[in-house]
Design a protein around this motif. Sequence first.
Motif, PDB file in Angstrom:
ATOM      1  N   GLY A 115     -15.434 -10.249  -8.568  1.00 35.10           N
ATOM      2  CA  GLY A 115     -14.379 -11.292  -8.121  1.00 35.10           C
ATOM      3  C   GLY A 115     -13.005 -11.106  -8.975  1.00 35.10           C
ATOM      4  N   TYR A 116     -12.765  -9.442 -10.440  1.00 33.58           N
ATOM      5  CA  TYR A 116     -12.332  -9.116 -11.145  1.00 33.58           C
ATOM      6  C   TYR A 116     -11.419  -8.493 -10.503  1.00 33.58           C
ATOM      7  N   VAL A 117      -9.726  -8.439 -10.902  1.00 28.61           N
ATOM      8  CA  VAL A 117      -8.808  -7.722 -10.269  1.00 28.61           C
ATOM      9  C   VAL A 117      -8.185  -6.975 -10.968  1.00 28.61           C
ATOM     10  N   PRO A 118      -7.810  -6.040 -10.905  1.00 32.15           N
ATOM     11  CA  PRO A 118      -6.479  -5.278 -12.054  1.00 32.15           C
ATOM     12  C   PRO A 118      -5.600  -5.466 -11.778  1.00 32.15           C
ATOM     13  N   GLU A 119      -5.335  -5.677 -13.063  1.00 33.51           N
ATOM     14  CA  GLU A 119      -2.550  -5.521 -12.692  1.00 33.51           C
ATOM     15  C   GLU A 119      -2.423  -4.303 -12.988  1.00 33.51           C
ATOM     16  N   VAL A 120      -3.314  -3.647 -13.942  1.00 39.16           N
ATOM     17  CA  VAL A 120      -3.086  -1.957 -13.740  1.00 39.16           C
ATOM     18  C   VAL A 120      -3.564  -1.308 -13.374  1.00 39.16           C
ATOM     19  N   ASP A 121      -2.841   0.323 -13.441  1.00 43.26           N
ATOM     20  CA  ASP A 121      -3.722   1.314 -13.694  1.00 43.26           C
ATOM     21  C   ASP A 121      -3.707   2.050 -14.530  1.00 43.26           C
ATOM     22  N   ALA A 122      -5.149   2.360 -15.328  1.00 39.99           N
ATOM     23  CA  ALA A 122      -5.889   3.097 -15.712  1.00 39.99           C
ATOM     24  C   ALA A 122      -4.437   4.833 -16.232  1.00 39.99           C
ATOM     25  N   THR A 123      -4.286   4.675 -17.230  1.00 39.85           N
ATOM     26  CA  THR A 123      -3.870   5.746 -17.512  1.00 39.85           C
ATOM     27  C   THR A 123      -3.694   6.800 -16.087  1.00 39.85           C
ATOM     28  N   VAL A 124      -5.945   7.862 -16.132  1.00 39.64           N
ATOM     29  CA  VAL A 124      -6.129   8.618 -15.453  1.00 39.64           C
ATOM     30  C   VAL A 124      -6.073   8.107 -14.396  1.00 39.64           C
ATOM     31  N   VAL A 125      -6.130   7.123 -13.686  1.00 39.65           N
ATOM     32  CA  VAL A 125      -5.189   7.016 -12.112  1.00 39.65           C
ATOM     33  C   VAL A 125      -3.958   7.259 -11.879  1.00 39.65           C
ATOM     34  N   THR A 126      -3.261   7.267 -12.700  1.00 43.17           N
ATOM     35  CA  THR A 126      -1.645   7.510 -13.282  1.00 43.17           C
ATOM     36  C   THR A 126      -1.587   9.166 -13.279  1.00 43.17           C
ATOM     37  N   ARG A 127      -2.070   9.171 -13.430  1.00 45.39           N
ATOM     38  CA  ARG A 127      -1.704  11.259 -13.590  1.00 45.39           C
ATOM     39  C   ARG A 127      -2.453  11.307 -12.476  1.00 45.39           C
ATOM     40  N   ILE A 128      -3.471  10.932 -11.950  1.00 41.08           N
ATOM     41  CA  ILE A 128      -4.105  11.731 -10.302  1.00 41.08           C
ATOM     42  C   ILE A 128      -2.793  12.179  -9.562  1.00 41.08           C
ATOM     43  N   LEU A 129      -2.167  10.211  -9.408  1.00 37.71           N
ATOM     44  CA  LEU A 129      -1.726   9.693  -9.002  1.00 37.71           C
ATOM     45  C   LEU A 129      -0.259  10.855  -8.616  1.00 37.71           C
ATOM     46  N   ASP A 130       0.495  10.529  -9.627  1.00 31.49           N
ATOM     47  CA  ASP A 130       1.442  11.745 -10.357  1.00 31.49           C
ATOM     48  C   ASP A 130       0.991  13.196 -10.134  1.00 31.49           C
ATOM     49  N   ALA A 131      -0.232  13.391  -9.581  1.00 31.89           N
ATOM     50  CA  ALA A 131      -0.472  14.936  -9.515  1.00 31.89           C
ATOM     51  C   ALA A 131      -0.699  15.293  -8.119  1.00 31.89           C
ATOM     52  N   GLY A 132      -0.106  13.700  -7.672  1.00 32.50           N
ATOM     53  CA  GLY A 132      -0.642  14.345  -5.701  1.00 32.50           C
ATOM     54  C   GLY A 132      -1.801  14.383  -4.976  1.00 32.50           C
ATOM     55  N   GLY A 133      -2.950  13.287  -6.057  1.00 32.12           N
ATOM     56  CA  GLY A 133      -4.426  13.159  -5.615  1.00 32.12           C
ATOM     57  C   GLY A 133      -4.078  11.615  -4.772  1.00 32.12           C
ATOM     58  N   THR A 134      -4.871  11.481  -3.735  1.00 29.87           N
ATOM     59  CA  THR A 134      -5.016  10.393  -3.450  1.00 29.87           C
ATOM     60  C   THR A 134      -6.324   9.532  -3.902  1.00 29.87           C
ATOM     61  N   ILE A 135      -6.409   8.379  -3.799  1.00 24.45           N
ATOM     62  CA  ILE A 135      -7.125   7.371  -4.884  1.00 24.45           C
ATOM     63  C   ILE A 135      -8.266   6.879  -3.236  1.00 24.45           C
ATOM     64  N   ALA A 136      -9.474   7.619  -3.390  1.00 22.15           N
ATOM     65  CA  ALA A 136     -10.313   7.192  -1.652  1.00 22.15           C
ATOM     66  C   ALA A 136     -11.124   5.808  -2.491  1.00 22.15           C
ATOM     67  N   GLY A 137     -10.932   5.382  -3.436  1.00 20.91           N
ATOM     68  CA  GLY A 137     -11.658   4.208  -3.500  1.00 20.91           C
ATOM     69  C   GLY A 137     -12.669   3.894  -5.170  1.00 20.91           C
ATOM     70  N   LYS A 138     -13.102   3.027  -5.244  1.00 24.85           N
ATOM     71  CA  LYS A 138     -13.991   3.027  -6.185  1.00 24.85           C
ATOM     72  C   LYS A 138     -15.637   3.015  -5.986  1.00 24.85           C
ATOM     73  N   ALA A 139     -15.963   4.132  -6.890  1.00 25.65           N
ATOM     74  CA  ALA A 139     -17.048   4.530  -6.773  1.00 25.65           C
ATOM     75  C   ALA A 139     -18.561   3.497  -8.001  1.00 25.65           C
ATOM     76  N   ALA A 140     -19.159   3.367  -7.081  1.00 28.19           N
ATOM     77  CA  ALA A 140     -20.691   2.411  -7.445  1.00 28.19           C
ATOM     78  C   ALA A 140     -20.953   2.504  -8.844  1.00 28.19           C
ATOM     79  N   CYS A 141     -21.537   1.713  -9.713  1.00 32.95           N
ATOM     80  CA  CYS A 141     -21.764   2.611 -11.039  1.00 32.95           C
ATOM     81  C   CYS A 141     -23.092   1.106 -11.686  1.00 32.95           C
TER      82      CYS A 141
END
Length: 505
Positions: A115-141
Amino acid sequence: MSPKLPTIDQILNIAEFYGMHLNEEDAASFRGLMAGSMASYARLDELAEPKLPVKYPRAPGYRPSLEENKYNAWYWKTDIKGSGEGPLAGKSVAIKDNICVAGVPMMNGSRVLEGYVPEVDATVVTRILDAGGTIAGKAACEDLCFSAGSHTCATGPIRNPHNLEHSTGGSSGGSAALVAAKEVDMALGGDQGGSIRTPSCWCGAYGLKPTWGLVPMTGGMPISYSVDHCGPICGSTEDIARLLAVIAGPDGYDPRTVVAKVQDYVGALSRGVKGMKIALMKEGFGHPTSDRTTDEKVRGAIAEFSALGATVDEVSVPMHYDGPHIWTGVILEGAAEMMIKGYAMGNNWSGYYTTSLQEAFARGWQSRPDDVSETVKLVLILGEYMHRRYHNRYHAKAQNLRVLLRKAYDDILDAYDLIAMPTIPFPATKIPPADCSREHYVDAALNMQQNTCPFDVSGHPAFTVPCGRVGGLPIGMMLVGHHFDEATLISAGQAFEQIGNWQSR
């Protein structure tokens, strides 16, 4: 709402817990002395804390159906577009579900965060998006990432694309399975004991645990700061180089990265291994649990570097056998104190705190402690026992011994460019049945880290490269290098990859 002063009874209860002998008059006196500090807490409530940026619009995505999630490797699917241009343009990336993506649910494999929904992007997520990548989803762990199998995830076992009855390895099992199944081009994993390299090895993917401090963990849920690593899992060495080039480098919110030294990883792809000196480490082979065929095939793979112009010698690092013992001393109390009792973030950390994550985990953990996996329960109980009974002695000693472990590998690396050995000494094991014993459940989660976990303690970069199959399942060769010399590992990985298809070996 500002915090309230404790009552007299609450003060007396806390004093009793610590073995103090106070009467009501003492408690009242202390209560009065606390008023000044409580005023500071009240002022903190009035101040706005900084938030990690969220730069790109997105819809919340969805939880995929069973038909769309064959390997149970997705936790959540999204389609978050980045800048549209840059080194990752056109690349789809899965984010391990212990890393925050704003507006997208994050469970970290555990019911206590459901039920937790973050309100921030991790630094690595922002770097991926800045570099043109597409976030396809969250991988189970795995549940709170404390398993190197793939059966402790609260949403069900993550299944190996090469054989659905077998483990992907963990804790980044979803990330490796999605890459191996070609559902995404790239993925992010985390590694505290082998959690990038184990699933990459068992799924036939390329996985690189960077040098400790090279890639920021800002916005990720840690286990223990001194062994936390974030890194790439990909379908090729070239994609490892491209993703690492994007996510590596200093981050003002993560003080570990102040020492980060970034190299030209993409340029390293064309360097080859001619003139390199490679140390085949004797102690990486022949463990009591080692599979003989795996050992033989990895030895053969390492020997192939000779034909590419490298020199290969066998070396001995006896302290490698003590690496898992030192790792145990570091991580058990470290995880119990910081991740669990410290409500996901701990304290006295000079980096960024994801406060919403702390609050969500504290509420979930305190209200539903029975809902965590058997491995997490073991860590908490044993870590707390060692803390209470031996007062941090063994954790402290293990932290001091990490210096000697690092030196043992560095002494070899003074004369060699890299060290090579099997990543995991046997191919993927079967996923335990749902009704297995606790002993079987825990053993299947923790029995494969002999070669991986020492390098989380020493901080050296370690790269697993697929090098063959045993019984139809992938096996991997692990290359270990100098601190902040990932480029040499990438050069060697690319040279080996170009020899031929590992799946036919």
